[in-house]
Design a protein around this motif. Structure first.
Motif, PDB file in Angstrom:
ATOM      1  N   ALA A  36       0.844  -1.206   0.000  1.00 31.03           N
ATOM      2  CA  ALA A  36       0.000   0.000   0.000  1.00 31.03           C
ATOM      3  C   ALA A  36       0.879   1.257   0.000  1.00 31.03           C
ATOM      4  O   ALA A  36       0.695   2.174  -0.815  1.00 31.03           O
ATOM      5  CB  ALA A  36      -0.923  -0.013   1.220  1.00 31.03           C
ATOM      6  N   GLY A  37       1.855   1.291   0.902  1.00 30.55           N
ATOM      7  CA  GLY A  37       2.728   2.464   1.008  1.00 30.55           C
ATOM      8  C   GLY A  37       3.562   2.666  -0.246  1.00 30.55           C
ATOM      9  O   GLY A  37       3.763   3.802  -0.705  1.00 30.55           O
ATOM     10  N   GLN A  38       4.064   1.556  -0.809  1.00 38.22           N
ATOM     11  CA  GLN A  38       4.867   1.651  -2.041  1.00 38.22           C
ATOM     12  C   GLN A  38       4.015   2.212  -3.183  1.00 38.22           C
ATOM     13  O   GLN A  38       4.499   3.011  -3.992  1.00 38.22           O
ATOM     14  CB  GLN A  38       5.404   0.258  -2.435  1.00 38.22           C
ATOM     15  N   ALA A  39       2.750   1.804  -3.238  1.00 37.40           N
ATOM     16  CA  ALA A  39       1.862   2.299  -4.308  1.00 37.40           C
ATOM     17  C   ALA A  39       1.639   3.797  -4.160  1.00 37.40           C
ATOM     18  O   ALA A  39       1.587   4.536  -5.156  1.00 37.40           O
ATOM     19  CB  ALA A  39       0.530   1.564  -4.265  1.00 37.40           C
ATOM     20  N   VAL A  40       1.535   4.254  -2.921  1.00 33.97           N
ATOM     21  CA  VAL A  40       1.337   5.687  -2.680  1.00 33.97           C
ATOM     22  C   VAL A  40       2.580   6.460  -3.125  1.00 33.97           C
ATOM     23  O   VAL A  40       2.490   7.492  -3.815  1.00 33.97           O
ATOM     24  CB  VAL A  40       1.035   5.949  -1.190  1.00 33.97           C
ATOM     25  N   ALA A  41       3.745   5.957  -2.756  1.00 35.21           N
ATOM     26  CA  ALA A  41       4.992   6.634  -3.143  1.00 35.21           C
ATOM     27  C   ALA A  41       5.121   6.671  -4.659  1.00 35.21           C
ATOM     28  O   ALA A  41       5.492   7.706  -5.247  1.00 35.21           O
ATOM     29  CB  ALA A  41       6.189   5.919  -2.514  1.00 35.21           C
ATOM     30  N   ALA A  42       4.792   5.559  -5.308  1.00 41.32           N
ATOM     31  CA  ALA A  42       4.900   5.507  -6.774  1.00 41.32           C
ATOM     32  C   ALA A  42       3.966   6.535  -7.407  1.00 41.32           C
ATOM     33  O   ALA A  42       4.348   7.241  -8.355  1.00 41.32           O
ATOM     34  CB  ALA A  42       4.568   4.101  -7.274  1.00 41.32           C
ATOM     35  N   ALA A  43       2.761   6.640  -6.869  1.00 41.18           N
ATOM     36  CA  ALA A  43       1.806   7.610  -7.429  1.00 41.18           C
ATOM     37  C   ALA A  43       2.332   9.033  -7.233  1.00 41.18           C
ATOM     38  O   ALA A  43       2.267   9.869  -8.146  1.00 41.18           O
ATOM     39  CB  ALA A  43       0.441   7.448  -6.771  1.00 41.18           C
ATOM     40  N   ALA A  44       2.867   9.313  -6.044  1.00 43.14           N
ATOM     41  CA  ALA A  44       3.352  10.667  -5.751  1.00 43.14           C
ATOM     42  C   ALA A  44       4.510  11.034  -6.683  1.00 43.14           C
ATOM     43  O   ALA A  44       4.561  12.154  -7.215  1.00 43.14           O
ATOM     44  CB  ALA A  44       3.789  10.756  -4.293  1.00 43.14           C
ATOM     45  N   ARG A  46       5.143   9.726  -9.611  1.00 39.90           N
ATOM     46  CA  ARG A  46       4.637   9.816 -10.989  1.00 39.90           C
ATOM     47  C   ARG A  46       3.921  11.150 -11.216  1.00 39.90           C
ATOM     48  O   ARG A  46       4.103  11.817 -12.227  1.00 39.90           O
ATOM     49  CB  ARG A  46       3.674   8.646 -11.215  1.00 39.90           C
ATOM     50  N   LEU A  47       3.121  11.565 -10.211  1.00 36.73           N
ATOM     51  CA  LEU A  47       2.295  12.771 -10.376  1.00 36.73           C
ATOM     52  C   LEU A  47       3.091  14.057 -10.151  1.00 36.73           C
ATOM     53  O   LEU A  47       2.803  15.086 -10.742  1.00 36.73           O
ATOM     54  CB  LEU A  47       1.121  12.730  -9.396  1.00 36.73           C
ATOM     55  N   TYR A  48       4.064  13.989  -9.242  1.00 35.98           N
ATOM     56  CA  TYR A  48       4.800  15.223  -8.864  1.00 35.98           C
ATOM     57  C   TYR A  48       6.312  15.016  -8.945  1.00 35.98           C
ATOM     58  O   TYR A  48       7.031  15.147  -7.952  1.00 35.98           O
ATOM     59  CB  TYR A  48       4.378  15.671  -7.455  1.00 35.98           C
ATOM     60  N   PRO A  49       6.812  14.705 -10.148  1.00 36.68           N
ATOM     61  CA  PRO A  49       8.255  14.453 -10.272  1.00 36.68           C
ATOM     62  C   PRO A  49       9.092  15.681  -9.904  1.00 36.68           C
ATOM     63  O   PRO A  49      10.260  15.554  -9.543  1.00 36.68           O
ATOM     64  CB  PRO A  49       8.422  14.073 -11.752  1.00 36.68           C
ATOM     65  N   GLY A  67       1.812   5.544   5.568  1.00 36.71           N
ATOM     66  CA  GLY A  67       2.583   6.772   5.392  1.00 36.71           C
ATOM     67  C   GLY A  67       4.068   6.554   5.659  1.00 36.71           C
ATOM     68  O   GLY A  67       4.920   7.052   4.909  1.00 36.71           O
ATOM     69  N   TYR A  68       4.404   5.787   6.732  1.00 37.13           N
ATOM     70  CA  TYR A  68       5.829   5.535   7.026  1.00 37.13           C
ATOM     71  C   TYR A  68       6.487   4.745   5.897  1.00 37.13           C
ATOM     72  O   TYR A  68       7.635   4.995   5.524  1.00 37.13           O
ATOM     73  CB  TYR A  68       5.994   4.817   8.373  1.00 37.13           C
ATOM     74  N   VAL A  69       5.729   3.775   5.346  1.00 37.29           N
ATOM     75  CA  VAL A  69       6.276   3.013   4.212  1.00 37.29           C
ATOM     76  C   VAL A  69       6.498   3.953   3.026  1.00 37.29           C
ATOM     77  O   VAL A  69       7.559   3.932   2.382  1.00 37.29           O
ATOM     78  CB  VAL A  69       5.312   1.863   3.799  1.00 37.29           C
ATOM     79  N   ALA A  70       5.508   4.796   2.739  1.00 41.11           N
ATOM     80  CA  ALA A  70       5.613   5.713   1.593  1.00 41.11           C
ATOM     81  C   ALA A  70       6.790   6.661   1.776  1.00 41.11           C
ATOM     82  O   ALA A  70       7.558   6.912   0.834  1.00 41.11           O
ATOM     83  CB  ALA A  70       4.316   6.504   1.429  1.00 41.11           C
ATOM     84  N   ALA A  71       6.965   7.174   3.006  1.00 43.91           N
ATOM     85  CA  ALA A  71       8.064   8.112   3.276  1.00 43.91           C
ATOM     86  C   ALA A  71       9.416   7.432   3.020  1.00 43.91           C
ATOM     87  O   ALA A  71      10.313   8.010   2.380  1.00 43.91           O
ATOM     88  CB  ALA A  71       7.983   8.600   4.716  1.00 43.91           C
ATOM     89  N   ALA A  75      12.070   8.613   0.124  1.00 42.37           N
ATOM     90  CA  ALA A  75      13.456   8.977   0.457  1.00 42.37           C
ATOM     91  C   ALA A  75      14.435   8.093  -0.309  1.00 42.37           C
ATOM     92  O   ALA A  75      15.450   8.572  -0.833  1.00 42.37           O
ATOM     93  CB  ALA A  75      13.665   8.873   1.963  1.00 42.37           C
ATOM     94  N   GLN A  76      14.099   6.782  -0.368  1.00 38.27           N
ATOM     95  CA  GLN A  76      14.983   5.859  -1.100  1.00 38.27           C
ATOM     96  C   GLN A  76      15.080   6.227  -2.579  1.00 38.27           C
ATOM     97  O   GLN A  76      16.089   5.994  -3.229  1.00 38.27           O
ATOM     98  CB  GLN A  76      14.487   4.415  -0.946  1.00 38.27           C
ATOM     99  N   ALA A  77      13.985   6.819  -3.094  1.00 36.82           N
ATOM    100  CA  ALA A  77      13.996   7.233  -4.507  1.00 36.82           C
ATOM    101  C   ALA A  77      14.744   8.545  -4.694  1.00 36.82           C
ATOM    102  O   ALA A  77      14.833   9.070  -5.808  1.00 36.82           O
ATOM    103  CB  ALA A  77      12.561   7.361  -5.013  1.00 36.82           C
ATOM    104  N   GLY A  78      15.242   9.101  -3.610  1.00 39.29           N
ATOM    105  CA  GLY A  78      16.055  10.318  -3.708  1.00 39.29           C
ATOM    106  C   GLY A  78      15.269  11.603  -3.527  1.00 39.29           C
ATOM    107  O   GLY A  78      15.810  12.697  -3.715  1.00 39.29           O
ATOM    108  N   ALA A  79      13.994  11.498  -3.167  1.00 39.86           N
ATOM    109  CA  ALA A  79      13.191  12.718  -3.007  1.00 39.86           C
ATOM    110  C   ALA A  79      13.357  13.280  -1.605  1.00 39.86           C
ATOM    111  O   ALA A  79      13.481  12.532  -0.630  1.00 39.86           O
ATOM    112  CB  ALA A  79      11.721  12.404  -3.264  1.00 39.86           C
ATOM    113  N   GLU A  80      13.361  14.594  -1.515  1.00 43.32           N
ATOM    114  CA  GLU A  80      13.392  15.279  -0.223  1.00 43.32           C
ATOM    115  C   GLU A  80      12.080  14.959   0.505  1.00 43.32           C
ATOM    116  O   GLU A  80      10.996  15.211  -0.016  1.00 43.32           O
ATOM    117  CB  GLU A  80      13.527  16.784  -0.502  1.00 43.32           C
ATOM    118  N   THR A  81      12.203  14.356   1.704  1.00 40.64           N
ATOM    119  CA  THR A  81      10.997  13.868   2.383  1.00 40.64           C
ATOM    120  C   THR A  81      11.070  14.190   3.866  1.00 40.64           C
ATOM    121  O   THR A  81      12.106  13.955   4.509  1.00 40.64           O
ATOM    122  CB  THR A  81      10.892  12.323   2.226  1.00 40.64           C
TER     123      THR A  81
END
Ligand SMILES: NC(=O)C1=CN([C@@H]2O[C@H](COP(=O)(O)OP(=O)(O)OC[C@H]3O[C@@H](n4cnc5c(N)ncnc54)[C@H](O)[C@@H]3O)[C@@H](O)[C@H]2O)[C@@H](O)CC1
Ligand SMILES: Nc1ncnc2c1ncn2[C@@H]1O[C@H](COP(=O)(O)OP(=O)(O)O)[C@@H](O)[C@H]1O
Ligand SMILES: [K+]
Length: 502
Positions: A36-44, A46-49, A67-71, A75-81
């Motif tokens: 669930a968290g990974q899907a949220v991060a992927a959507a974020a 994708r939508l807000y690169p 939310g903790y999973v998504a965060a 972060a692992q994807a390199g986004a400021e979080t």
């Protein structure tokens, strides 16, 4: 996503049961949260690169866990979080505690966050577990995020939105996108909830479909696959396609019945007749062509006419006038397929049981009532006044009491049957809020009933077709445009059916 889940709506309580059943069957519940968290991060992403910063707001339950999973994934994807939590993380339990443990990012309190332009919010504060109004701290943040018009990706539901009723509990985020899991929830389809969600992405986190189906109730989003329109094959002739009778009111109010009648004809009834008192006949005759007129001089003529079994459905209410005449007509119609609308409904406000008793014998409902909110409250004042109940519950309780199909109208029309089936309609454009549009709806449903469709399916199909006709007619439509627009909609559907599947 399996086809069944495009219309299925699980209540938060049913979703909770699916979750528990999945865990009992040996499925790793933390794995569900991780997906669930990974899907949220992927959507974020994708939508807000281009996001300057993702601000993940985490609540005290499993929504926060997502939310903790998504965060962590962001972060692992390199986004400021950054993470801000509503409550002390020491209170986290189970999978949410595990998700927090695996996330190395620091957690600041919610009160420490000052929303800034460039922030993209991941709203993981409350989901299915929202149990009361949101706390003042969160209400303030919701207001500030709204004022700055920051994009919000909601996890499961925008926090503050009640997933069962679609109502706002104190305050709620206005999301630009919502990621929910396995199926949509009633709160995504009902108003005002639907307007708070943005596009809703339904992500399959891996709960076995047999488990989802085993907890599913009888609530769906109203879509064509749930009902089948009457077959109008080449061999059918006008008598086989039924005969709809629409009752008109006085000479100065015949427009409503005419709208219903032409809509009934467009919906496919083989014959449509408007029954009218002698005073109203000239006005009707000046306007109608394909629709026939039957003069009802006195009660005997009416009784004889109604007794004709070739009349397969009736519409009573639009422009009819309220009072004893309406009640007398409905008494004669007892048990016959009837769409009771507008004045027809209001006429029974002082004694709704009189109406319900006329239809209590039917094993399957043959009465369809199409109240808007005001008419609903006249017939079911106690149900309408129940502040705890949502629109679906209200419609279902009314249907069970009246032993009728209830079409509880509005921008989120709910169609409910006495047996507990309920569909939420979501295709109606606001342009349909125009005088006479309800008369057209009553006529469409009447036309489908006349062709032998069962009452619940006729009502659901009628509401959906009305919405499509509204979309087709577009901005600045008037009710007169709708029957013609319905013609186009039905033609398109017929063409689609004729095309061989690839
Ligand atoms: N059902 C499932 O299969 C899955 C659910 N997941 C997530 O789990 C969520 C549901 O988790 P929960 O049942 O823990 O519910 P939530 O996380 O939505 O919230 C429950 C917590 O918030 C508290 N609370 C409720 N209303 C409050 C209010 N107004 N003010 C302050 N505190 C309040 C409750 O006491 C409880 O501690 C879903 O929305 C979804 O995001 C996912 O982890 C994936 C799997
Ligand atoms: N904002 C809206 N968005 C979509 N559909 C709407 C909206 N407002 C009303 N409708 C639909 O338009 C129709 C209006 O019916 P009704 O209230 O009986 O009006 P009237 O008596 O003028 O015909 C109903 O089918 C209702 O569901
Ligand atoms: K949320």
């Amino acid at each position: 996503m399996a086809d069944a889940f495009t219309t299925l709506l699980l209540t938060p309580e049913e979703m909770g049961r699916a979750d528990k059943a999945a865990a009992l069957s040996g499925i790793d519940s933390y794995g569900l949260m991780e997906r669930a968290g990974q899907a949220v991060a992927a959507a974020a992403l994708r939508l807000y690169p281009e996001a300057k910063r993702f601000v993940v707001l985490c609540g005290p339950g499993n929504n926060g866990g997502d939310g903790y999973v998504a965060a962590r994934a962001l972060a692992q994807a390199g986004a400021e979080t950054t993470i801000h939590a509503l409550a002390d993380t020491a209170g986290l339990k189970g999978d949410a505690a595990e998700a927090h443990r695996r996330c190395a990012l620091p957690v600041a309190p919610l009160s420490a966050w000052r929303p800034a332009v460039g922030d993209v919010v991941i709203d993981a504060v409350f989901g299915a577990g929202l149990a009361r109004d949101v706390p003042p701290d969160l209400a303030r943040v919701i207001r500030e995020v709204g004022e700055r018009e920051l994009p919000v990706v909601a996890v499961d539901l925008p926090s503050g939105l009640d997933g069962l009723t679609g109502q706002i509990r104190g305050a709620a985020f206005m999301a630009s996108h919502t990621v929910t899991f396995m199926t949509a929830k009633p709160g995504h389809a009902l108003l005002p909830g639907r307007q708070l969600c943005g596009p809703v992405e339904i992500f399959d986190i891996g709960i076995p479909h047999r488990i989802v189906n085993s907890v599913a109730g009888r609530l769906r989003v109203n879509r064509p696959g749930l009902w089948t329109l009457p077959d109008t094959d080449a061999s059918s002739h006008k008598f086989r396609r039924g005969h709809l009778a629409v009752f008109a009111g006085g000479p100065s109010a015949t427009g409503a019945a005419r709208l219903s009648a032409s809509a009934g004809l467009r919906a496919g009834a083989g014959l449509v007749t408007v029954g009218a008192t002698p005073e109203a006949v000239p006005a009707l005759a000046a306007h109608l062509t394909a629709v026939m007129i039957r003069e009802i001089g006195d009660p005997h003529v009416l009784a004889d006419w109604i007794a004709d079994p070739r009349l397969t459905a009736f519409v009573l209410g639009p422009g009819f006038g309220t009072g004893k005449r309406a009640r007398d007509y409905v008494e004669l119609l007892a048990g016959r397929p009837l769409v009771l609308d507008a004045d027809g409904i209001t006429s029974f406000r002082d004694n709704p049981d009189q109406l319900f008793s006329l239809y209590e014998d039917a094993s399957l409902p043959t009465l369809v009532m199409t109240p808007h909110e005001g008419e609903f409250a006249r017939l079911f004042p106690d149900i309408a006044g129940d502040a705890e109940a949502g629109k679906v519950e209200k419609a279902c309780r009314a249907a069970a009491r009246a032993r009728a199909v209830i079409v509880y109208k509005g921008a989120d029309t709910v169609i409910a049957a006495p047996d507990g089936r309920a569909f939420i309609n979501d295709n109606a454009p606001p342009d349909l809020a125009t005088a006479g549009s309800g008369d057209v709806l009553a006529g469409i449903i009447g036309g489908l009933l006349a062709q032998g469709m069962p009452a619940f399916e006729a009502a659901a199909a009628g509401v959906w077709l009305h919405g499509e006709a509204g979309k087709r007619a577009g901005a600045a439509l008037t009710a007169e445009d709708l029957p013609e627009a319905l013609h186009h909609v039905l033609r398109q559907m017929a063409v689609r059916e004729e095309q061989p599947s690839l």
